[in-house]
Design a protein around this motif. Structure first.
Motif, PDB file in Angstrom:
ATOM      1  N   ALA A 197     -19.124 -22.724  37.892  1.00  0.00           N
ATOM      2  CA  ALA A 197     -18.582 -24.091  37.816  1.00  0.00           C
ATOM      3  C   ALA A 197     -18.988 -24.952  39.010  1.00  0.00           C
ATOM      4  O   ALA A 197     -18.836 -26.176  38.967  1.00  0.00           O
ATOM      5  CB  ALA A 197     -17.067 -24.048  37.706  1.00  0.00           C
ATOM      6  N   TYR A 242     -20.825 -27.985  38.273  1.00  0.00           N
ATOM      7  CA  TYR A 242     -20.113 -29.076  37.591  1.00  0.00           C
ATOM      8  C   TYR A 242     -19.316 -29.913  38.599  1.00  0.00           C
ATOM      9  O   TYR A 242     -19.123 -31.103  38.409  1.00  0.00           O
ATOM     10  CB  TYR A 242     -19.240 -28.514  36.467  1.00  0.00           C
ATOM     11  CG  TYR A 242     -20.104 -27.958  35.362  1.00  0.00           C
ATOM     12  CD1 TYR A 242     -20.606 -28.802  34.372  1.00  0.00           C
ATOM     13  CD2 TYR A 242     -20.493 -26.617  35.359  1.00  0.00           C
ATOM     14  CE1 TYR A 242     -21.454 -28.316  33.392  1.00  0.00           C
ATOM     15  CE2 TYR A 242     -21.337 -26.126  34.382  1.00  0.00           C
ATOM     16  CZ  TYR A 242     -21.819 -26.976  33.398  1.00  0.00           C
ATOM     17  OH  TYR A 242     -22.668 -26.502  32.437  1.00  0.00           O
ATOM     18  N   ASN A 291     -20.531 -30.331  41.450  1.00  0.00           N
ATOM     19  CA  ASN A 291     -21.632 -30.836  42.273  1.00  0.00           C
ATOM     20  C   ASN A 291     -21.407 -30.541  43.768  1.00  0.00           C
ATOM     21  O   ASN A 291     -21.587 -31.413  44.610  1.00  0.00           O
ATOM     22  CB  ASN A 291     -21.843 -32.336  42.038  1.00  0.00           C
ATOM     23  CG  ASN A 291     -23.224 -32.795  42.491  1.00  0.00           C
ATOM     24  OD1 ASN A 291     -24.111 -31.969  42.740  1.00  0.00           O
ATOM     25  ND2 ASN A 291     -23.404 -34.097  42.638  1.00  0.00           N
ATOM     26  N   ASN A 312     -15.721 -34.250  35.764  1.00  0.00           N
ATOM     27  CA  ASN A 312     -16.873 -33.570  35.174  1.00  0.00           C
ATOM     28  C   ASN A 312     -16.553 -32.107  34.878  1.00  0.00           C
ATOM     29  O   ASN A 312     -16.893 -31.578  33.816  1.00  0.00           O
ATOM     30  CB  ASN A 312     -18.079 -33.685  36.106  1.00  0.00           C
ATOM     31  CG  ASN A 312     -19.372 -33.281  35.424  1.00  0.00           C
ATOM     32  OD1 ASN A 312     -19.736 -33.827  34.383  1.00  0.00           O
ATOM     33  ND2 ASN A 312     -20.057 -32.287  35.981  1.00  0.00           N
ATOM     34  N   TYR A 313     -15.872 -31.444  35.824  1.00  0.00           N
ATOM     35  CA  TYR A 313     -15.462 -30.056  35.579  1.00  0.00           C
ATOM     36  C   TYR A 313     -14.541 -29.984  34.356  1.00  0.00           C
ATOM     37  O   TYR A 313     -14.666 -29.091  33.512  1.00  0.00           O
ATOM     38  CB  TYR A 313     -14.775 -29.464  36.826  1.00  0.00           C
ATOM     39  CG  TYR A 313     -14.072 -28.165  36.522  1.00  0.00           C
ATOM     40  CD1 TYR A 313     -14.800 -27.004  36.290  1.00  0.00           C
ATOM     41  CD2 TYR A 313     -12.684 -28.116  36.410  1.00  0.00           C
ATOM     42  CE1 TYR A 313     -14.162 -25.812  35.971  1.00  0.00           C
ATOM     43  CE2 TYR A 313     -12.033 -26.934  36.091  1.00  0.00           C
ATOM     44  CZ  TYR A 313     -12.778 -25.789  35.870  1.00  0.00           C
ATOM     45  OH  TYR A 313     -12.144 -24.613  35.539  1.00  0.00           O
ATOM     46  N   TYR A 335     -16.405 -30.228  31.230  1.00  0.00           N
ATOM     47  CA  TYR A 335     -17.041 -28.925  31.014  1.00  0.00           C
ATOM     48  C   TYR A 335     -16.058 -27.952  30.363  1.00  0.00           C
ATOM     49  O   TYR A 335     -16.413 -27.170  29.478  1.00  0.00           O
ATOM     50  CB  TYR A 335     -17.535 -28.419  32.372  1.00  0.00           C
ATOM     51  CG  TYR A 335     -17.950 -26.969  32.471  1.00  0.00           C
ATOM     52  CD1 TYR A 335     -18.941 -26.443  31.651  1.00  0.00           C
ATOM     53  CD2 TYR A 335     -17.373 -26.132  33.433  1.00  0.00           C
ATOM     54  CE1 TYR A 335     -19.341 -25.122  31.776  1.00  0.00           C
ATOM     55  CE2 TYR A 335     -17.765 -24.813  33.562  1.00  0.00           C
ATOM     56  CZ  TYR A 335     -18.742 -24.311  32.733  1.00  0.00           C
ATOM     57  OH  TYR A 335     -19.124 -22.998  32.863  1.00  0.00           O
ATOM     58  N   ALA A 344     -20.292 -33.030  29.871  1.00  0.00           N
ATOM     59  CA  ALA A 344     -20.307 -32.658  31.292  1.00  0.00           C
ATOM     60  C   ALA A 344     -21.742 -32.548  31.782  1.00  0.00           C
ATOM     61  O   ALA A 344     -22.623 -32.109  31.049  1.00  0.00           O
ATOM     62  CB  ALA A 344     -19.595 -31.327  31.481  1.00  0.00           C
ATOM     63  N   ARG A 352     -24.360 -30.744  34.072  1.00  0.00           N
ATOM     64  CA  ARG A 352     -24.615 -29.556  34.882  1.00  0.00           C
ATOM     65  C   ARG A 352     -25.655 -29.971  35.922  1.00  0.00           C
ATOM     66  O   ARG A 352     -26.826 -30.151  35.594  1.00  0.00           O
ATOM     67  CB  ARG A 352     -25.145 -28.414  33.999  1.00  0.00           C
ATOM     68  CG  ARG A 352     -25.278 -27.107  34.728  1.00  0.00           C
ATOM     69  CD  ARG A 352     -25.733 -26.002  33.779  1.00  0.00           C
ATOM     70  NE  ARG A 352     -25.812 -24.734  34.474  1.00  0.00           N
ATOM     71  CZ  ARG A 352     -26.840 -24.329  35.193  1.00  0.00           C
ATOM     72  NH1 ARG A 352     -27.895 -25.127  35.316  1.00  0.00           N
ATOM     73  NH2 ARG A 352     -26.823 -23.158  35.803  1.00  0.00           N
TER      74      ARG A 352
END
Ligand SMILES: [Zn+2]
Length: 393
Positions: free
Chosen positions: A209, A212, A214, A285-286, A289, A297, A299
């Motif tokens: 993760a 996700y 970042n 974003n996570y 996901y 999401a 990646r």
């Protein structure tokens, strides 16, 4: 049903003068089934970036029609910590009002154990082998539901047996947070770290993760327990998996569907409009996901690194003095390079001699993740933390 956001203020402490410290808790749902998310920030008073991130994240949520599941969101979980200042400086890493001063992120409890307590008056934790034996043939939804019920019972038992004596503030704070979060699927505890670059603490089982969120540098936590929230949340499940394994039943960890993350959003005591928006987007974003929020999401591409907790090395001042930096957080460093010089003007003799400059030398290659905010140090204080033996993610 459209999106519903409610706010409830939990009273956490009455001070001597009668002021009531409260924790605002937001609940977000649109009635659709889905995971439970627990998101908090600011357990350490100086760590304010997460408050800003959640402020923007709540605005982002309000722009949506639906979420899947429920989110429990606590933008500033430790009012005492946030309000702790000494001579203008943020100090709330521990409760300075107490004679026993402990770090606010080392106060959580593990509600599972390998052995039952033989003292019936002691709080009863979940005994892993017994639980696994009872649920040897249960299906996974039943195991998850029963395990959460057992964790909740352990928290309730501890509370019932301790509350009559009154509780230390940190103990009450930790219990409040664990009551809010123990039955979550995904836990996110936003922090910052001194003078630092962005990084992440998580477990091997949750490493994928990182892209996700970042966050390019991840410290992979080991199995030791030191009272940190992410450990207290995830380790019961890791240990449950092992208890089933002993009975010959293999449950892939991903099947439990639980994850825990401690993102470190840069430096302490800093807040920035652009970073607030970006940090809210990391969390969003996570959660895209994980299907909690709608939308695709991202990646994130590029190089991501992780290293094991044992290889995240903290350097401490070998003696007292003033720190002159040669390197900064984010810098790559090679073994033998000087990180900083400790300036000891107190060692200066009248004739100009004396051991006035002591280099702090890197013992291994790595990346400086965080450094002391202050350039004044006593012997033994943290100078910096270096992530070594990096592996690509
Ligand atoms: Zn922290």
């Amino acid at each position: 049903m459209s999106l519903q956001i409610t706010r409830q203020d939990l009273p956490i402490r009455v001070t001597a003068s009668g002021s009531v410290l409260k924790i605002p808790v937001f609940q977000v749902t649109s009635g659709l089934p889905g995971p439970k998310v627990y998101l908090q920030a600011n357990i350490h008073g100086p760590e304010i970036a997460g408050i800003g991130a959640i402020y923007d994240f709540l605005a982002l949520l309000r722009s949506l029609n639906t979420v899947r599941g429920t989110l429990t969101i606590v933008p500033s979980v430790n009012p005492l910590g946030l309000d702790s200042k000494v001579s203008g400086h943020q100090t709330g890493y521990a409760d300075l009002n107490e004679t026993v001063v402990g770090n606010f992120n080392r106060i959580y409890q593990l509600w599972v154990t390998d052995k039952p307590s033989d003292d019936p008056e002691a709080p009863q934790k979940v005994v892993l082998d017994t639980f696994a034996e009872q649920h040897r043939h249960s299906d996974l939804p039943m195991i998850k539901q029963a395990f959460r019920a057992a964790l909740g019972a352990a928290i309730a038992d501890y509370t019932a047996k301790n509350a009559p004596y009154g509780m230390r503030h940190g103990q009450k704070l930790a219990l409040t947070i664990q009551r809010l979060s123990y039955d979550a699927d995904y836990l996110i505890d936003l922090h910052t770290a001194g003078d630092a670059i962005y990084h992440l603490f998580t477990f091997e089982e949750c490493l994928s993760a990182a892209r996700y969120f970042n966050l390019r540098h991840t410290i992979q936590l080991d199995e030791s327990f030191s009272g940190v929230l992410d450990e207290a949340f995830l380790q019961p499940w890791l240990r449950l998996q092992k208890a089933f394994q002993k009975l010959g039943r293999t449950i892939p960890f991903a099947d439990f569907g639980v994850e825990a993350f401690t993102p470190e959003l840069g430096s302490a005591d800093t807040l920035d409009r652009i970073a607030m928006r970006e940090d809210a987007e990391r969390v969003a974003n996570y959660l895209r996901y994980r299907g909690v929020l709608d939308g695709r999401a991202i990646r994130h591409e590029g190089e991501f690194f992780y290293a094991k907790q044992d290889h995240y090395r903290r350097y401490h001042a070998p003696t007292g003095g003033l720190i002159l930096w040669h390197k900064r957080a984010g810098d790559h460093i090679m073994a033998g390079e000087t990180i900083a010089t400790l300036l000891r003007t107190y060692a200066l003799e009248a004739d100009g001699t004396g051991e006035t400059e002591i280099p702090i030398v890197a013992l291994e290659d790595g990346v400086i993740i965080s450094a002391s905010e202050s350039q004044v140090t006593h012997e033994g204080m943290g100078i910096c933390s270096i992530l070594t033996r990096l592996q690509s993610l």
